[in-house]
Design an enzyme around this catalytic site. Structure first.
Site, PDB file in Angstrom:
ATOM      1  N   GLY A  51       0.926  -1.131  -0.075  1.00 33.85           N
ATOM      2  CA  GLY A  51       0.032   0.068   0.001  1.00 33.85           C
ATOM      3  C   GLY A  51       0.968   1.253   0.086  1.00 33.85           C
ATOM      4  O   GLY A  51       1.956   1.221  -0.438  1.00 33.85           O
ATOM      5  N   CYS A  52       0.246   2.341   0.492  1.00 32.08           N
ATOM      6  CA  CYS A  52       1.146   3.495   0.433  1.00 32.08           C
ATOM      7  C   CYS A  52       2.412   3.593   1.561  1.00 32.08           C
ATOM      8  O   CYS A  52       2.286   3.091   2.472  1.00 32.08           O
ATOM      9  CB  CYS A  52       0.329   4.577   0.964  1.00 32.08           C
ATOM     10  SG  CYS A  52       0.963   6.270   1.483  1.00 32.08           S
ATOM     11  N   PHE A  53       3.301   3.949   0.888  1.00 31.34           N
ATOM     12  CA  PHE A  53       4.778   3.946   1.622  1.00 31.34           C
ATOM     13  C   PHE A  53       4.814   4.573   2.533  1.00 31.34           C
ATOM     14  O   PHE A  53       5.836   4.079   3.678  1.00 31.34           O
ATOM     15  CB  PHE A  53       6.055   4.046   0.662  1.00 31.34           C
ATOM     16  CG  PHE A  53       5.888   5.109  -0.438  1.00 31.34           C
ATOM     17  CD1 PHE A  53       5.315   6.156  -0.204  1.00 31.34           C
ATOM     18  CD2 PHE A  53       6.814   4.998  -1.585  1.00 31.34           C
ATOM     19  CE1 PHE A  53       5.438   7.357  -1.153  1.00 31.34           C
ATOM     20  CE2 PHE A  53       6.826   5.912  -2.382  1.00 31.34           C
ATOM     21  CZ  PHE A  53       6.069   7.039  -2.210  1.00 31.34           C
ATOM     22  N   CYS A  55       2.783   4.605   5.001  1.00 33.45           N
ATOM     23  CA  CYS A  55       2.170   3.857   6.121  1.00 33.45           C
ATOM     24  C   CYS A  55       3.348   2.828   6.501  1.00 33.45           C
ATOM     25  O   CYS A  55       3.461   2.619   7.547  1.00 33.45           O
ATOM     26  CB  CYS A  55       0.956   3.091   5.606  1.00 33.45           C
ATOM     27  SG  CYS A  55      -0.501   4.209   5.330  1.00 33.45           S
TER      28      CYS A  55
END
Length: 218
Positions: A51-53, A55
């Protein structure tokens, strides 16, 4: 008519994303010989996409034995990917992190445990609100020992959940460092709405699952 146009647009978008993962150039990446990254000053490097890096960076930086986490792109067939290009879903790359760690303090096996404990393992092409092939989950292995660790843990989780695990398993090839403004994002922008609404809740959920691996302060 509007609904039809919307459906056609969505079909085209997902077709582009799927094409990025199934074209011959991408197949060559999946079937390539893994590249092993040598130790530097006793420190090892591991690579994950989840997912979003922003996070994922925050999650791994909270783990004992992890010195630094760098945000970037991996798993694709194009050179010099950028945030804008990877977001099209056509480069094959996913937002990924480079985890620099002390193998005497934390093992690769534990880093894989952290990986699965900090995500929804069943979500395909994304995590939470972030959707698209650029946000898909990938674990990268540098040798057959790491691959066996990943495959074993993935199979055990699939059995436990009685479901297919979405994460892909790729031989590591190259990590492209993301733009400067993406680095240390959670620490530098604690008031950002995305950090407040997505990154921090995801971090806290992970920390509740694996308190034994956490640094005293994060």
């Amino acid at each position: 008519m509007k609904k039809l146009i919307t459906l056609l647009f969505l079909a085209l978008v997902f077709s582009c994303h799927n094409q990025a993962q199934t074209n011959p150039k991408q197949d060559a990446i999946k079937n390539a010989k893994p590249v092993t990254v040598k130790l530097e000053n006793g420190k090892a490097k591991a690579y994950f996409a989840s997912g979003c890096f922003w996070c994922v960076e925050a999650v791994y930086e909270s783990v004992k034995g992890v010195d630094e986490v760098i945000n970037g792109y991996a798993g694709g067939h194009t050179k010099n990917p950028t945030y804008e290009k990877s977001n099209t879903g056509k480069t094959g790359h996913a937002e990924a992190v480079e985890v620099i760690y002390d193998p005497k303090v934390v093992s690769f096996k534990t880093l894989v445990d952290v990986y699965f404990a900090s995500q929804n393992p069943l979500q395909v092409n994304g995590q939470g609100p972030d959707k698209g092939s650029q946000y898909r989950s990938i674990l990268f292995y540098q040798d057959q020992t790491q691959k066996q660790i990943i495959d074993t843990k993935k199979a055990a989780l699939a059995k436990q959940l009685n479901a297919k695990i979405a994460a892909e398993v790729y031989p590591f090839q190259k990590f492209w460092i993301a733009e400067d403004y993406h680095q240390n994002y959670e620490k530098l922008h604690p008031e950002n709405r995305y950090i407040q609404g997505v990154s921090i809740p995801r971090l806290k959920k992970f920390q509740a699952k694996m308190p034994e691996v956490l640094k005293e302060k994060h």
